[in-house]
Design a protein around this motif. Structure first.
Motif, PDB file in Angstrom:
ATOM      1  N   GLN A  68     -44.429 -17.521 -68.621  1.00 21.44           N
ATOM      2  CA  GLN A  68     -45.107 -18.744 -69.038  1.00 21.44           C
ATOM      3  C   GLN A  68     -46.318 -18.410 -69.906  1.00 21.44           C
ATOM      4  N   THR A  69     -47.091 -17.416 -69.486  1.00 18.33           N
ATOM      5  CA  THR A  69     -48.263 -17.003 -70.257  1.00 18.33           C
ATOM      6  C   THR A  69     -47.861 -16.492 -71.631  1.00 18.33           C
ATOM      7  N   ASP A  74     -47.298 -23.995 -69.175  1.00 15.35           N
ATOM      8  CA  ASP A  74     -47.803 -24.011 -67.802  1.00 15.35           C
ATOM      9  C   ASP A  74     -46.820 -24.624 -66.822  1.00 15.35           C
TER      10      ASP A  74
END
Length: 260
Positions: A68-69, A74
């Motif tokens: 996700q990062t 998010d």
């Protein structure tokens, strides 16, 4: 984004299934939005459904915080799971039917109840799950060289290729879904390891996110649906001749061999 552009992008992805990988479709729009990517996905889902393809559940992607990062998001994403892409543990599958296949090990849930309640909770999810099995997802991308953004992967049915299902159902009461360890081998070599909490803290948490999302989108999960809850460890490339076996604590193993 206008409907014409969505249809054009959907056609490019659709045609790639029968041809070769395409350039990232995010380059076709000035300001790609998540809702537009899901509109592209849905356009092809309608095409496949009208052609007789049967939906048997959903897959959840981007359940790893690290990924996700990397993509700057998010929350997870989802795609549709179709009957003609569901394989039984121990089967041989031709690698040539995929463009750029990779594989990862996951927990799959099969539901015994619809998940349609307003303000749905984790209690509703636990009550709705009939059983769990070990599973492997064949991940594939129609985007050349896996050059994907969030927009590309969602539009491409969350980069879904297929699901290999274990055959021994286990009730939730016998599982530690947060602490369960996963190991996947290719032949005698360990190629991926992980743990249940790598999937949004617990695969049931990911399933709750999916249930809420599908209710919001007026496509709620139904009894009999399979939920592929998300990877417990890194995905690895697939080539003809590979034989993968995944074991998850509390669940019997699942295996698949890829042929020419």
């Amino acid at each position: 984004m206008n409907k014409t552009t969505i249809k054009e992008m959907a056609s490019q992805v659709f045609d790639a299934y029968q041809g070769s990988a395409i350039s990232p479709i995010r380059t076709l729009v000035d300001n790609p939005q998540v809702e537009d990517a899901y509109a592209v996905q849905h356009e092809n889902h309608v095409r496949w459904t009208e052609a007789g393809r049967r939906t048997i559940g959903r897959k959840i992607g981007l359940t790893s915080v690290a990924i996700q990062t990397q993509l700057g998001v998010d929350q997870p994403d989802y795609g549709m799971v179709y009957a003609d892409t569901c394989y039984c543990s121990g089967e041989e599958i031709s690698a040539s039917q995929f463009l750029q296949p990779r594989i990862e090990a996951e927990v799959a849930f099969v539901l015994k109840q619809d998940l349609t309640a307003p303000d749905i909770t984790i209690i509703d999810v636990i009550n709705a799950v009939d059983y769990a099995v070990a599973a492997m997802e064949i991940v594939d991308s129609r985007i050349a060289n896996w050059d994907i953004s969030l927009f590309d992967t969602i539009a491409d049915n969350a980069s879904y290729g297929g699901i290999v299902m274990g055959t021994t159902p286990v009730p939730l009461s016998q599982l530690d879904l947060e602490g369960c360890a996963m190991q996947m081998t290719n032949g005698d070599e360990v190629v991926s390891t992980g743990v249940g909490r790598a999937c949004l803290g617990n695969p049931l948490h990911a399933t709750l996110w999916l249930a809420k999302t599908m209710i919001k989108n007026n496509q709620p999960l139904k009894a009999g649906d399979v939920v592929l809850s998300g990877a417990l460890g890194p995905m690895v490339p697939v080539k003809a001749g590979d034989t993968f076996t995944a074991t998850i604590d509390g669940l019997n193993g699942v295996s698949v061999r890829f042929t020419e």
